[in-house]
Structure formats: structure tokens, C-alpha cells
Design an enzyme around this catalytic site. Structure first.
Site, PDB file in Angstrom:
ATOM      1  N   TYR A   1     125.724 -47.587 -23.169  1.00 28.95           N
ATOM      2  CA  TYR A   1     126.514 -48.431 -23.483  1.00 28.95           C
ATOM      3  C   TYR A   1     127.202 -48.065 -24.987  1.00 28.95           C
ATOM      4  CZ  TYR A   1     128.843 -52.611 -25.387  1.00 28.95           C
ATOM      5  OH  TYR A   1     129.764 -53.512 -26.106  1.00 28.95           O
TER       6      TYR A   1
ATOM      7  N   ASN B   1     132.638 -53.383 -34.857  1.00 27.72           N
ATOM      8  CA  ASN B   1     131.648 -54.152 -34.509  1.00 27.72           C
ATOM      9  C   ASN B   1     130.636 -54.467 -35.598  1.00 27.72           C
ATOM     10  OD1 ASN B   1     129.931 -55.589 -33.008  1.00 27.72           O
ATOM     11  ND2 ASN B   1     129.551 -53.834 -31.514  1.00 27.72           N
TER      12      ASN B   1
ATOM     13  N   GLY C   1     131.604 -55.032 -23.594  1.00 27.22           N
ATOM     14  CA  GLY C   1     131.375 -56.523 -23.111  1.00 27.22           C
ATOM     15  C   GLY C   1     130.956 -56.659 -21.713  1.00 27.22           C
TER      16      GLY C   1
ATOM     17  N   HIS D   1     141.952 -54.745 -28.927  1.00 29.58           N
ATOM     18  CA  HIS D   1     141.171 -55.815 -29.806  1.00 29.58           C
ATOM     19  C   HIS D   1     141.918 -56.047 -31.044  1.00 29.58           C
ATOM     20  CE1 HIS D   1     137.820 -54.908 -27.005  1.00 29.58           C
ATOM     21  NE2 HIS D   1     136.973 -55.377 -27.792  1.00 29.58           N
TER      22      HIS D   1
END
Length: 515
Positions: free
Chosen positions: A57, A200, A64, A87
Site C-alpha cells: 500500500y 499524510n 484510499g 489532493h
């Protein structure tokens, strides 16, 4: 705090004062050698995963709700660019430069831990942007506070790629590519996982928290000063602030606030004037008598918020993270709840502190409660209105602060096709706390302005040395009692004195150190 001493950014936590120095005063920064080493070591593990056949991931998959797609190696550079561009979807007014700089610094510190897997060269671009005072344009709306402050941080990451818009050191709006080139900053093409690592985190809400903690620490001391001046001007008593009475309820913030008020009121000629047995009052109103209890509760809330901020600033928030043993694991540490809660707690304390200050101000203006002061402290009541409308301004701000005290963190709205189905709203909590801190500054300024005028009107009785020094400091910018004048500039002058710390400095110059 205004010096140019270099702030070292390494794997360990930063001091709050260093965050403020970089964010607000553009202190230079330097990535440490151990930070570079940690980043280089963890990057090797990310590159191993990027070359493996097994999906990982954030390294070789989408994000997401799109995490199930394995991305072909030929598309991974595009994956990072697409992530950042998509984003960077903020909207609304620009966020203040100091908030964006705090966010950039705190993100860089997390990268410096080596737990995010970015290349040192990518971190160096963030370092260079801060030192060149190039600030990405970030917008008010876009963050749900989970997975961190994605949209605000994506606008920063866009600049790292050489795209988007920045404010330069002179505050001019510039295309990022042009400004970076002029300053000799080479943008990077993001490699596997780097886009995710740049966006993040909880760095935006944490930056706003650290800045608020710094400002509120000074404002809480200022609130003790304004409360002491109001008690004195209203011919109240300081007996209720005695240490033995306060010790019956051993909240540390309360003890500190009461000690400040005792220090500030020591030696008051105004107070001595009504200790001759002529005063028939048994008790002062709550807004006077309970000032240490309210200000103390605010102080204890600030202490709790500081503890949370200290833990968060020592964290490495990303998903996935690279662990010391080389594992790369998904987690939920990006959720902003711990920070969101205390941002909301502080907004509640700010609203209440402002509320009690406004009540004290109103007492000084009302002939039924002011014990001999002229109506509205006017020179010629009826012809002059004195501070009547200054209190209206306070009341309007206090009403707004009550609305801002409604918690953001109790709200949640699902996103990313229900993958991100519970969010913190911590960014929103931070935005409203900044407005609340500004409102409290203005409410305290109006109480100080009013109490100083009231103390002048108590002549020939002299205020205490501590409160008298504050009156004298205000008189350097604002004239004493007299006919009505244009009041807004006088309020703003005191707002500046409060914000600069000059009010606290004046009090301490005569009364000694305050807590």
C-alpha cells in the site's frame, strides 16, 4: 525568539519555541546528519518493496478506496504526481504564512525520523523552501483532519514538485516554478511512496495548536493583569485571593492565577482607600471574586493541551510507516482526534475567559455597580458616551467566541467511498481557535483600556506598582480620561501592546515575575 539562530531538524522532537521561531520569525533551519542517515536507510526498504511483485500500500498501489489496484512500475512516477495534484484541492481564502510554515516544518520533522521512507533529496527541498521563505499557497477549506491534513499538505507537496503558486519572501504571489528557479531551489520528481509521505500527517492542525499555545500562554497572564486592574478599579478586595483560601481547592492553574493577582495588587493605594471600615459590601461579584478560578481552569486546560502537543510533536505520523526492523506497516496514527479535542477544549476556555472579562468591563461602566465612577467613564455623561460602545464591541466578540467554542471534533463526515468513514475535523478546530485567540486578545485589550481609565479616575489614590506600570505603558500610546475621541485606533493600539507582550513586560517591570 526573534534571533536567527539555526533550528536543527533531526529525528527527535522540536521545541515549541523553535516551531514559533521558524513559523513566525523565519528562523533558518538545518537537517541534521542523523536525519539524513535515517532517511537514507529507510528509503532502501521502500525501494525493495517497489521492486517486489507483492503489492504494498502506498508504494505500488493506489490510495484510499483505490488501494486495491496494483500500479505498474512504468506508471508510478505518474501515480505520485497524480496523487499530489488531485489532493491539492483546497478552496477559499489563503491560510496565514505562519501556519503554512509551521505545517511545512512539522512535516519535515516527521520525514527526518526515517519512518516515512522519503529520499533525503526530497526532504532537502522542503528545507530549502523554508530557508528561502517561499510559502505555498494553502486554502482554508479542504482538510477533514484524517488521513491527516491531506489537501493543505498536498498544496505544499505541489510546490516541492515545482508546481502551484507560492508567496515569496516579500509576500508576492508567484508561480512556484519561477520562484524556485530564482532562489536556486531544484524541484524533485517524486518517487514511490513520497507523495503519500508528504501529505499524510496532522502537521497543519498541530502547527496551529503550537502557535495557539504560545499566544495563549501570554494572554492568560494578561488576563490576570486585566482582572487585577478591574478588581482594583471597582474597589474590590484582594483578600479572596489569599494563598490559604486558594489552597482549599488545589487546582494548579487557580493557585498561579491567584498568586499573580496578589502580586499585581500589592501596595495599592486604591485598595487601601476603602479599608478604613467605610466599605459595607460583604462580597464582590463573581466576575471579580472568581477570576482565579476561571483563569486557573483555562491554565489547566492549556497545560493538558501542551502535553498532547508535546506527544504529537514527538510522533512520526504517516501511513504506511517504515519500522526500525524494516517492516512497512499500515496504521491509523494519522487520525487527528487527540489534537482536535484539545483545539476544541482551548476554544471553550478562551470563550469563557473572554466572557468574564467582558462582565468586569461592563461593571466599570454602570453607575449602579461601579462604586462612584462616572457613567460609562464619560467626561460629561450624556454629551460624551465614554466607553459605552467599546463594551458593545467586546460583547459582539464574546458572542462570536461562544459560537467558535462549539466543538468541531464531535462532527464527522464520511469520505473516500466510505473507506475514510470517521474523521477528526481537527483542521477546522484549529482554524476556529485562531479566530478565538484573536478575539480574546481584543476583549482583554478593551478591559485593559477601560480599567486604566477607571484607575485614572480614582485619583488621587494611586494604583499598585504593578497595575500602575500597565496604566503608564498604555498612556504612552493612548491618552487618559477626557472628552470623547476616535476610539477604534486606541483599541487597536492596546491590541498591539497585548500581542507584543508589552503589557506583561510592563507589569513585571514593577511587580516582578508573573506566572
Amino acid at each position: 525568539m526573534h534571533d536567527n539562530e539555526v533550528v536543527a531538524v533531526g529525528p527527535g522532537p522540536l521545541a515549541f519555541d523553535d516551531v514559533v521561531r521558524v513559523a513566525r520569525y523565519a528562523a533558518p533551519i538545518r537537517l541534521t546528519d542523523d536525519a539524513i542517515a535515517e532517511m537514507a536507510a529507510s528509503r532502501g526498504r521502500i525501494e525493495e518493496l517497489a521492486e517486489a511483485d507483492t503489492p504494498a500500500y502506498g508504494v505500488s498501489t493506489g490510495f484510499g478506496a483505490l488501494a486495491t489496484r496494483h500500479i505498474d512500475p512504468s506508471l508510478r512516477a505518474q501515480l505520485q504526481r497524480s496523487l499530489v495534484r488531485s489532493h491539492a484541492a483546497g478552496s477559499g481564502p489563503e491560510v496565514e504564512t505562519e501556519v503554512v510554515r509551521a505545517m511545512m516544518l512539522l512535516r519535515l520533522r516527521t520525514l527526518a525520523t526515517g519512518h516515512t521512507g522519503v529520499r533525503p533529496a526530497t526532504a532537502r527541498v522542503l528545507e530549502s523552501l523554508l530557508n528561502a521563505r517561499l510559502t505555498p499557497v494553502v486554502h482554508e477549506y479542504g482538510s477533514l483532519g484524517c488521513s491527516g491534513d491531506l489537501a493543505p499538505l498536498a498544496h505544499v507537496a505541489l510546490t516541492v514538485m515545482g508546481e502551484g503558486v507560492v508567496r515569496d519572501a516579500e509576500g508576492r504571489l508567484r508561480p512556484a516554478a519561477e520562484a524556485l528557479k530564482e532562489c536556486g531551489v531544484e524541484p524533485v520528481e517524486l518517487a514511490a511512496k513520497e507523495g503519500l509521505a508528504l501529505i499524510n500527517g496532522t502537521d497543519g492542525m498541530l502547527g496551529m495548536l503550537v502557535l495557539a499555545l504560545h499566544d495563549l500562554s501570554r494572554l492568560l497572564t494578561t488576563a490576570d493583569i486585566s482582572a487585577a486592574m478591574s478588581v482594583e478599579a471597582l474597589l474590590g478586595t484582594d483578600y479572596v485571593f489569599a494563598a490559604d483560601l486558594q489552597a482549599l481547592r488545589p487546582h494548579p492553574g487557580q493557585a498561579l492565577a491567584a498568586a499573580n493577582m496578589r502580586t499585581l495588587l500589592a501596595g495599592s493605594g486604591v485598595m487601601a482607600s476603602h479599608r478604613d471600615g467605610s466599605c459595607t459590601r460583604v462580597q464582590d461579584a463573581y466576575s471579580l471574586r472568581c477570576a482565579p478560578q476561571v483563569a486557573g481552569a483555562a491554565r489547566d486546560t492549556l497545560a493538558h493541551a501542551s502535553a498532547v502537543a508535546a506527544r504529537e510533536i514527538a510522533s512520526a505520523v504517516d501511513n504506511p510507516v517504515v519500522l526500525a526492523d524494516g517492516r512497512v506497516e499500515s496504521n491509523g496514527n494519522f487520525h487527528g482526534a487527540p489534537v482536535a479535542y484539545v483545539l476544541d477544549f482551548l476554544a471553550i476556555a478562551v470563550a469563557d475567559l473572554a466572557s468574564i472579562a467582558e462582565r468586569r468591563t461592563d461593571r466599570m461602566l454602570d453607575v449602579a455597580r461601579s462604586h462612584g465612577l462616572p457613567a460609562f467613564l464619560a467626561d460629561d455623561p450624556g454629551v460624551d458616551s465614554g466607553h459605552m460602545i467599546a463594551q458593545y464591541t467586546q460583547a459582539a466578540i464574546v458572542s462570536e467566541l461562544k459560537r467558535l467554542a462549539v466543538p468541531a471534533s464531535v462532527d464527522s463526515i464520511p469520505s473516500s467511498a466510505m473507506q475514510e468513514d470517521h474523521v477528526s475535523m481537527g483542521w477546522s478546530a484549529g482554524r476556529k481557535l485562531r479566530r478565538a485567540v484573536d478575539g480574546l486578545t481584543r476583549v482583554l485589550a478593551i478591559e485593559l483600556l477601560t480599567a486604566a481609565r477607571a484607575l485614572d479616575l480614582r485619583a488621587p489614590y494611586a494604583p499598585a506598582p504593578g497595575t500602575g506600570a500597565v496604566v503608564a505603558a498604555l498612556r504612552e500610546s493612548v491618552a487618559g480620561p477626557g472628552q470623547d475621541r476616535f476610539l477604534a485606533p486606541e483599541i487597536e493600539a492596546v491590541v498591539r501592546l497585548v500581542g507584543s507582550g508589552a503589557v506583561v513586560a510592563a507589569a513585571e517591570s514593577a511587580a516582578g515575575p508573573l506566572g
